[in-house]
Design a protein around this motif. Structure first.
Motif, PDB file in Angstrom:
ATOM      1  N   PHE A   1      51.392  54.877  54.737  1.00 21.99           N
ATOM      2  CA  PHE A   1      51.925  53.925  53.765  1.00 21.99           C
ATOM      3  C   PHE A   1      50.877  52.923  53.274  1.00 21.99           C
ATOM      4  CE2 PHE A   1      55.631  55.494  55.980  1.00 21.99           C
ATOM      5  CZ  PHE A   1      56.519  55.710  54.944  1.00 21.99           C
TER       6      PHE A   1
ATOM      7  N   TYR B   1      50.333  52.058  49.578  1.00 18.39           N
ATOM      8  CA  TYR B   1      51.448  51.413  48.880  1.00 18.39           C
ATOM      9  C   TYR B   1      51.643  49.958  49.295  1.00 18.39           C
ATOM     10  CZ  TYR B   1      52.164  56.332  48.101  1.00 18.39           C
ATOM     11  OH  TYR B   1      51.970  57.651  47.775  1.00 18.39           O
TER      12      TYR B   1
ATOM     13  N   THR C   1      51.241  46.077  49.278  1.00 20.52           N
ATOM     14  CA  THR C   1      50.899  44.996  48.351  1.00 20.52           C
ATOM     15  C   THR C   1      51.047  43.674  49.095  1.00 20.52           C
ATOM     16  OG1 THR C   1      53.149  44.600  47.541  1.00 20.52           O
ATOM     17  CG2 THR C   1      51.874  46.337  46.439  1.00 20.52           C
TER      18      THR C   1
ATOM     19  N   ILE D   1      55.677  46.598  51.562  1.00 23.09           N
ATOM     20  CA  ILE D   1      55.923  47.935  51.021  1.00 23.09           C
ATOM     21  C   ILE D   1      57.381  47.979  50.592  1.00 23.09           C
ATOM     22  CG2 ILE D   1      55.923  50.406  51.479  1.00 23.09           C
ATOM     23  CD1 ILE D   1      53.887  49.828  53.699  1.00 23.09           C
TER      24      ILE D   1
ATOM     25  N   GLY E   1      60.128  49.958  47.782  1.00 27.32           N
ATOM     26  CA  GLY E   1      60.345  50.954  46.751  1.00 27.32           C
ATOM     27  C   GLY E   1      60.996  52.216  47.268  1.00 27.32           C
TER      28      GLY E   1
ATOM     29  N   PHE F   1      60.575  56.343  47.862  1.00 29.35           N
ATOM     30  CA  PHE F   1      59.514  57.280  48.205  1.00 29.35           C
ATOM     31  C   PHE F   1      60.073  58.685  48.387  1.00 29.35           C
ATOM     32  CE2 PHE F   1      58.090  53.140  49.497  1.00 29.35           C
ATOM     33  CZ  PHE F   1      56.772  53.115  49.111  1.00 29.35           C
TER      34      PHE F   1
ATOM     35  N   GLU G   1      54.875  60.274  48.098  1.00 26.50           N
ATOM     36  CA  GLU G   1      54.817  59.795  46.720  1.00 26.50           C
ATOM     37  C   GLU G   1      55.725  58.588  46.541  1.00 26.50           C
ATOM     38  OE1 GLU G   1      56.395  63.175  44.676  1.00 26.50           O
ATOM     39  OE2 GLU G   1      54.464  64.211  44.635  1.00 26.50           O
ATOM     40  N   SER G   2      55.266  57.657  45.732  1.00 24.71           N
ATOM     41  CA  SER G   2      56.101  56.541  45.319  1.00 24.71           C
ATOM     42  C   SER G   2      56.835  56.972  44.054  1.00 24.71           C
ATOM     43  CB  SER G   2      55.236  55.326  45.038  1.00 24.71           C
ATOM     44  OG  SER G   2      56.020  54.263  44.571  1.00 24.71           O
TER      45      SER G   2
END
Length: 72
Positions: A43, A46, A48, A52, A54, A56, A70-71
Motif C-alpha cells: 500500500f 497509495y 498520502t 490511505i 479509497g 482498491f 490498483e486504486s
C-alpha cells in the motif's frame, strides 16, 4: 485471474505502525465479505498525508498469488 474489491481508510499515523514494521500486514474485508491479509508494503504507493483512503482492486493468479493492487 481473480479480482477482489474493497474500501480502505487508514490514517497516516495508523499506517506508520505498519510502515515501521510494528505491524507487517493489513487485514481487509472484500465486497464479498472475504477477509484478506495483505503486506502493508503493497500500500506504500497509495500513502498520502491523509493516510490511505479509497477503493482498491486486488488481482491474483489462480493460486491466489499477488499480481497487482490498483486504486479505483
Amino acid at each position: 485471474m481473480k479480482q477482489y474489491c474493497f474500501n480502505l481508510n487508514i490514517s497516516y499515523q495508523n499506517y506508520l505502525s505498519h510502515y515501521t514494521g510494528y505491524a507487517s500486514s493489513i487485514l481487509v474485508v472484500t465486497d464479498e465479505r472475504l477477509k484478506l491479509q495483505l503486506p502493508a508494503s503493497r500500500f506504500r504507493p497509495y500513502l498520502t498525508q491523509l493516510g490511505i483512503k479509497g477503493r482498491f482492486r486486488l488481482i491474483t493468479d489462480q493460486n491466489n498469488k499477488f499480481i497487482r493492487l490498483e486504486s479505483l
